[in-house]
Design a protein around this motif. Structure first.
Motif, PDB file in Angstrom:
ATOM      1  N   ILE A 117       0.856  -1.191   0.000  1.00  0.00           N
ATOM      2  CA  ILE A 117       0.000   0.000   0.000  1.00  0.00           C
ATOM      3  C   ILE A 117       0.895   1.246   0.000  1.00  0.00           C
ATOM      4  O   ILE A 117       1.836   1.343   0.786  1.00  0.00           O
ATOM      5  CB  ILE A 117      -0.938  -0.021   1.230  1.00  0.00           C
ATOM      6  N   HIS A 118       0.602   2.169  -0.905  1.00  0.00           N
ATOM      7  CA  HIS A 118       1.506   3.308  -1.138  1.00  0.00           C
ATOM      8  C   HIS A 118       0.717   4.533  -1.587  1.00  0.00           C
ATOM      9  O   HIS A 118      -0.473   4.456  -1.878  1.00  0.00           O
ATOM     10  CB  HIS A 118       2.515   2.925  -2.223  1.00  0.00           C
ATOM     11  N   ARG A 119       1.422   5.659  -1.665  1.00  0.00           N
ATOM     12  CA  ARG A 119       0.899   6.868  -2.310  1.00  0.00           C
ATOM     13  C   ARG A 119       1.611   6.999  -3.643  1.00  0.00           C
ATOM     14  O   ARG A 119       2.854   6.925  -3.684  1.00  0.00           O
ATOM     15  CB  ARG A 119       1.239   8.106  -1.465  1.00  0.00           C
ATOM     16  N   ASP A 120       0.884   7.255  -4.723  1.00  0.00           N
ATOM     17  CA  ASP A 120       1.551   7.393  -6.024  1.00  0.00           C
ATOM     18  C   ASP A 120       2.506   8.591  -6.042  1.00  0.00           C
ATOM     19  O   ASP A 120       3.511   8.579  -6.761  1.00  0.00           O
ATOM     20  CB  ASP A 120       0.520   7.521  -7.159  1.00  0.00           C
ATOM     21  N   GLN A 121       2.237   9.616  -5.240  1.00  0.00           N
ATOM     22  CA  GLN A 121       3.110  10.800  -5.256  1.00  0.00           C
ATOM     23  C   GLN A 121       4.472  10.523  -4.626  1.00  0.00           C
ATOM     24  O   GLN A 121       5.372  11.366  -4.729  1.00  0.00           O
ATOM     25  CB  GLN A 121       2.427  11.988  -4.574  1.00  0.00           C
ATOM     26  N   TYR A 191      -3.728   6.495  -0.048  1.00  0.00           N
ATOM     27  CA  TYR A 191      -3.028   5.208   0.083  1.00  0.00           C
ATOM     28  C   TYR A 191      -3.845   4.134  -0.629  1.00  0.00           C
ATOM     29  O   TYR A 191      -5.060   4.036  -0.441  1.00  0.00           O
ATOM     30  CB  TYR A 191      -2.862   4.838   1.555  1.00  0.00           C
ATOM     31  N   HIS A 192      -3.160   3.312  -1.409  1.00  0.00           N
ATOM     32  CA  HIS A 192      -3.830   2.281  -2.213  1.00  0.00           C
ATOM     33  C   HIS A 192      -2.792   1.274  -2.705  1.00  0.00           C
ATOM     34  O   HIS A 192      -1.586   1.499  -2.534  1.00  0.00           O
ATOM     35  CB  HIS A 192      -4.520   2.934  -3.429  1.00  0.00           C
ATOM     36  N   GLY A 193      -3.251   0.237  -3.371  1.00  0.00           N
ATOM     37  CA  GLY A 193      -2.337  -0.711  -4.013  1.00  0.00           C
ATOM     38  C   GLY A 193      -3.134  -1.706  -4.836  1.00  0.00           C
ATOM     39  O   GLY A 193      -4.343  -1.876  -4.622  1.00  0.00           O
TER      40      GLY A 193
HETATM   41 FE   LIG Z   1      -0.296   3.156  -7.169  1.00  0.00          FE
END
Ligand SMILES: [Fe+2]
Ligand SMILES: O=C(O)CCC(=O)C(=O)O
Length: 294
Positions: A117-121, A191-193
């Motif tokens: 799980i991450h932030r694209d930025q 936050y997503h993945g």
């Molecule tokens: Fe992503």
């Protein structure tokens, strides 16, 4: 906790309101399923030839096929979708201009575990952008139905407003389940993945993202779209992929020339005038904001 779904007739303001609150929203059936089938047919030779990911983050059972502007006319329509562009303009408030950041089919194969799980930025070298200042607007178009079982994107709704550098587990997330032709729109800060694919089929999503034009593009459009193809593109798409000045003067060519003149001498140069007034407005907004903070 859930991901809000909006109808295809929603306005950009409605989409932006949910994005400001939750950082993510699904617009159901924004294009007919047949449009996504067409994109898949156009891309078939490249999808088949794409290697599996080289590491855990990109996914060792996942194929990522890019260069979609060059390779698929249908994907050009997705890139230029008016609701998405107007939503991006609203989300990236204060930006004089924005650009295409990347295009990528993400095909998550059976047996792929959940992505971290991450932030694209975080792509921007983990720079801690101020809370509420979004630098990118992201979409994943469902090219097959997205289900919890087959790897629908996992999201932590509202996490766009949380601190940077947090760690989440799959149990903290909800799946962006949606039908083919629907689109998940999400911000750079949420936050997503990618979800784990526990099914026997492949999950196909078309990831198209946009960012403020003072930042570098993740996919190099100048090299991903061959010049002879770029020359055939409509002017607005050509500018969006990067043949334009970003903000006031970023990316000009030699004698303050608009980059579009180099690839399309017939295209009308916007001239610095238009951008100059947009930049002036952005400066006024920044002054007002700093005055308000004092
Ligand atoms: Fe992503
Ligand atoms: O494939 C997905 O659902 C999301 C992938 C993702 O978030 C990424 O690669 O940055």
């Amino acid at each position: 906790m859930k991901i809000e779904h909006l109808s295809a007739s929603s306005t950009p303001a409605e989409v932006c309101a949910v994005l400001a609150r939750d950082g993510a929203v699904v617009v159901d059936g924004l294009v007919p399923p047949a449009t996504m089938d067409r994109a898949r047919d156009e891309l078939a030779p490249w999808l088949d030839a794409t290697p599996l990911g080289p590491d855990d983050f990109t996914g060792r059972r996942t194929r990522r096929t890019g260069g979609l502007v060059a390779r698929s006319t249908t994907c050009r329509e997705l890139v230029m979708h008016p609701l998405v562009l107007d939503t991006t303009r609203g989300l990236l408030e204060g930006a004089t201009s924005f650009q295409l950041h990347l295009t990528q089919v993400i095909a998550i194969g059976p047996g792929e575990p959940a992505q971290a799980i991450h932030r694209d930025q975080w792509a921007f070298d983990f720079f801690p952008f101020p809370r509420g200042y979004e630098v990118q607007c992201n979409t994943i178009w469902a090219m097959s139905d997205f289900t919890a079982e087959n790897g629908a994107t996992r999201v932590v709704p509202g996490s766009n407003r949380l601190d940077d550098g947090l760690a989440f587990k799959e149990a903290d997330t909800v799946p962006a389940e949606m039908t083919k032709g629907s689109v998940l729109i999400y911000t750079g800060a949420v936050y997503h993945g990618g979800g784990a694919n526990r099914s026997s089929g492949t999950r196909y999503g078309v990831n198209i993202t946009y960012n403020r034009s003072w930042l570098r593009q993740e996919e190099n459009q100048y090299l991903a779209v061959p010049l002879d193809v770029a020359r055939t593109l409509p002017e607005d798409l050509l500018r969006l992929i990067g043949y334009a000045r970003g903000a006031y003067a970023l990316g000009y060519v030699d004698d303050l020339r608009d980059p579009i003149e180099v690839v399309r001498p017939d295209a009308t140069a916007t001239g610095f005038g238009d951008l100059s007034s947009a930049a002036q407005k952005a400066l006024e907004r920044a002054r007002e904001a700093s005055g308000a903070a004092r």
